[in-house]
Design an enzyme around this catalytic site. Structure first.
Site, PDB file in Angstrom:
ATOM      1  N   HIS A   1      47.723  18.381 -17.245  1.00 41.73           N
ATOM      2  CA  HIS A   1      48.985  18.640 -17.792  1.00 41.73           C
ATOM      3  C   HIS A   1      49.692  17.556 -19.577  1.00 41.73           C
ATOM      4  O   HIS A   1      50.899  18.451 -19.236  1.00 41.73           O
ATOM      5  CB  HIS A   1      50.321  18.876 -17.061  1.00 41.73           C
ATOM      6  CG  HIS A   1      50.847  19.690 -16.630  1.00 41.73           C
ATOM      7  ND1 HIS A   1      51.747  20.679 -18.369  1.00 41.73           N
ATOM      8  CD2 HIS A   1      51.764  20.677 -16.307  1.00 41.73           C
ATOM      9  CE1 HIS A   1      52.916  21.453 -18.065  1.00 41.73           C
ATOM     10  NE2 HIS A   1      52.689  21.088 -16.931  1.00 41.73           N
ATOM     11  N   ARG A   2      48.952  17.405 -19.370  1.00 42.38           N
ATOM     12  CA  ARG A   2      49.564  16.080 -20.666  1.00 42.38           C
ATOM     13  C   ARG A   2      49.007  17.137 -22.149  1.00 42.38           C
ATOM     14  O   ARG A   2      49.468  16.560 -23.039  1.00 42.38           O
ATOM     15  CB  ARG A   2      48.879  14.643 -20.678  1.00 42.38           C
ATOM     16  CG  ARG A   2      49.473  14.009 -19.330  1.00 42.38           C
ATOM     17  CD  ARG A   2      48.341  12.583 -19.279  1.00 42.38           C
ATOM     18  NE  ARG A   2      46.982  12.557 -18.992  1.00 42.38           N
ATOM     19  CZ  ARG A   2      46.188  12.000 -19.413  1.00 42.38           C
ATOM     20  NH1 ARG A   2      46.669  10.411 -19.280  1.00 42.38           N
ATOM     21  NH2 ARG A   2      44.822  12.195 -18.978  1.00 42.38           N
TER      22      ARG A   2
END
Length: 454
Positions: free
Chosen positions: A427-428
């Site tokens: 998700h980064r």
């Protein structure tokens, strides 16, 4: 009895690899291909086997020495040497390799290791106020492992020869910090600057200690040592699960037409009587999946990336890894330049690499450089799972067994073959909308493989 020279065989594109373990002693009876020593580069640990049989007369190396191809390892008294030296066997990559959909409890057990390993590598009490003397004594692979975990090596007490820091020391230090038993000097400085006072409360993640108990009081038990692959792979999986913010999208795609095409191709090859070394190789669904993933990675380049500090590295090559189940544990061979190869060539390479993995003969080069990994449980079963991302990659695709289900076509329900997809993403780098689009596009390609040509 003649003296036989045992030399370092071709161990790949490596120079000055360190001897980290000697597995035999003078006077031992040595079998053909018996492991003599373990060497370690910054990417892999490898066992060097004997190219002959006999009694070990003399060792020419010691722990800590650096060796290269052709260096003399030992002298044997025995029969004439085998004509060709046995290749070094890759035992386990120190880079992330194996991806297994295990439970968090299993990962934690893998990182804790056996009681014997803990006893051998016990780390003395940490004193953050004492200044380190000189540079930490550790191999390149241990330094890399410490950087990935964010462990300051100058605060770790080594348990190896002459105070050498091992990966077990790094793991033990990391667990101590996470449990709140110790604090790094950086953490103490943050606490002081925030006015939080001294003491370990709130340090690390504030996790409870791992539960211990006498399991035998509840019934019979059996203990066994973990294999080297599971020890290193388990530590990598634990790190990846803790450090990467995983999100998993589940979806189904219609592969009815693709599977019919695959079966037809294999039947054509059977009728033509083609052998295993030409276009008659058996085509698997995984080969089509690799080509489909390459097309999806080209359309969504953020999935073909890695994080390097505060930068995202977008890769212009397409090396696809696939998980291979072996008697020694999960290994992850890599199909290099999959975008430049056809489905038949990919199928043949996969067959060759999978056989090498089962035989324990995969080289470190054949397990490195992947951009994206596919973990397939289709031959076993299941519906969905959450595959753990193989750092430094940012996504991984899990597939399970396809099933025939009724699908509404607007007029009636039709039997269609559906393949479950489980896409885990970092998700980064990736957001939910991009992940949904990736899965939809991948499903469109698998539903009509002509889209690969567009």
């Amino acid at each position: 009895m003649s003296l036989i020279e045992i030399k370092v065989p071709d161990i790949g594109d490596f120079k000055d690899v360190a001897v980290i373990e000697i597995m035999v002693k003078p006077g031992d009876t040595i079998r053909l291909e018996q492991s003599l020593i373990t060497v370690e580069s910054d990417k892999a640990a490898m066992e060097i086997p004997s190219s002959s049989t006999g009694v070990l007369k003399e060792l020419k190396i010691k722990v800590g020495d650096k060796v290269n191809v052709g260096d003399l390892l030992a002298l044997l008294e025995g029969v004439a040497p085998v004509s060709a030296a046995a290749p070094a066997t890759a035992v386990a990559p120190t880079a992330p390799t194996a991806v297994r959909p295990e439970s968090v409890e299993g990962l934690a057990q893998a990182s804790t290791g056996s009681a014997r390993t803990e006893q051998r590598a016990a780390v003395p009490a940490h004193n953050p106020t004492s200044a380190p003397v000189g540079l930490p004594h550790a191999s390149p692979s241990v330094r890399k492992f410490a950087r990935e975990l964010g462990v300051p090596l100058n605060e770790v007490k080594g348990s190896g020869l002459k105070g050498r820091i091992t990966d077990t020391d790094v793991q033990a230090f990391s667990r101590s910090v996470m449990s709140g038993a110790v604090q790094t000097r950086a953490a103490e400085a943050q606490i002081k600057s925030a006015g939080a006072g001294s003491g370990a409360e709130g340090a690390g993640l504030g996790l409870l200690p791992w539960p211990k108990g006498d399991f035998s009081k509840f019934g019979p038990v059996e203990r066994r040592d973990m294999s080297r692959i599971k020890k290193i792979g388990g530590a990598n999986l634990h790190r990846n699960w803790v450090m990467i913010p995983h999100v998993t999208n589940h979806d189904d795609c219609d592969i009815t037409d693709l599977e019919a095409f695959r079966v037809a191709i294999n039947k054509e090859n059977e009728k033509s009587g083609k052998g295993p070394n030409d276009a008659g190789v058996k085509v698997t669904l995984l080969a089509f999946l690799i080509k489909a993933c390459v097309a999806a990675l080209k359309k969504f380049p953020d999935f073909n990336a890695s994080i390097d500090g505060e930068q995202i590295v977008l890769k212009q090559y397409f090396h696809i890894a696939f998980a291979a189940d072996t008697p020694n544990g999960l290994m992850v061979p890599v199909i290099k330049d999959a975008d430049k190869k056809g489905v038949l060539q990919i199928s043949q390479e996969m067959s060759e690499l999978a056989k090498k993995a089962r035989d324990g003969k995969l080289s470190p080069a054949e397990m490195s450089g992947a951009c994206f990994t596919i973990s397939s449980l289709g031959g076993i079963g299941g519906r969905y799972f959450t595959p753990i991302i193989n750092a430094p990659e940012v996504a991984i695709l899990g597939v399970c067994k396809s099933t025939i289900e009724p699908v509404w076509d607007g007029k009636a329900f039709q039997p269609r073959l559906l393949l479950p997809l489980s896409l885990s993403w970092d998700h980064r780098v990736i957001d939910g909308a991009a992940a949904a689009r990736f899965n939809v596009y991948l499903g469109q390609i698998l539903g009509d493989f002509r889209r690969v040509l567009l």
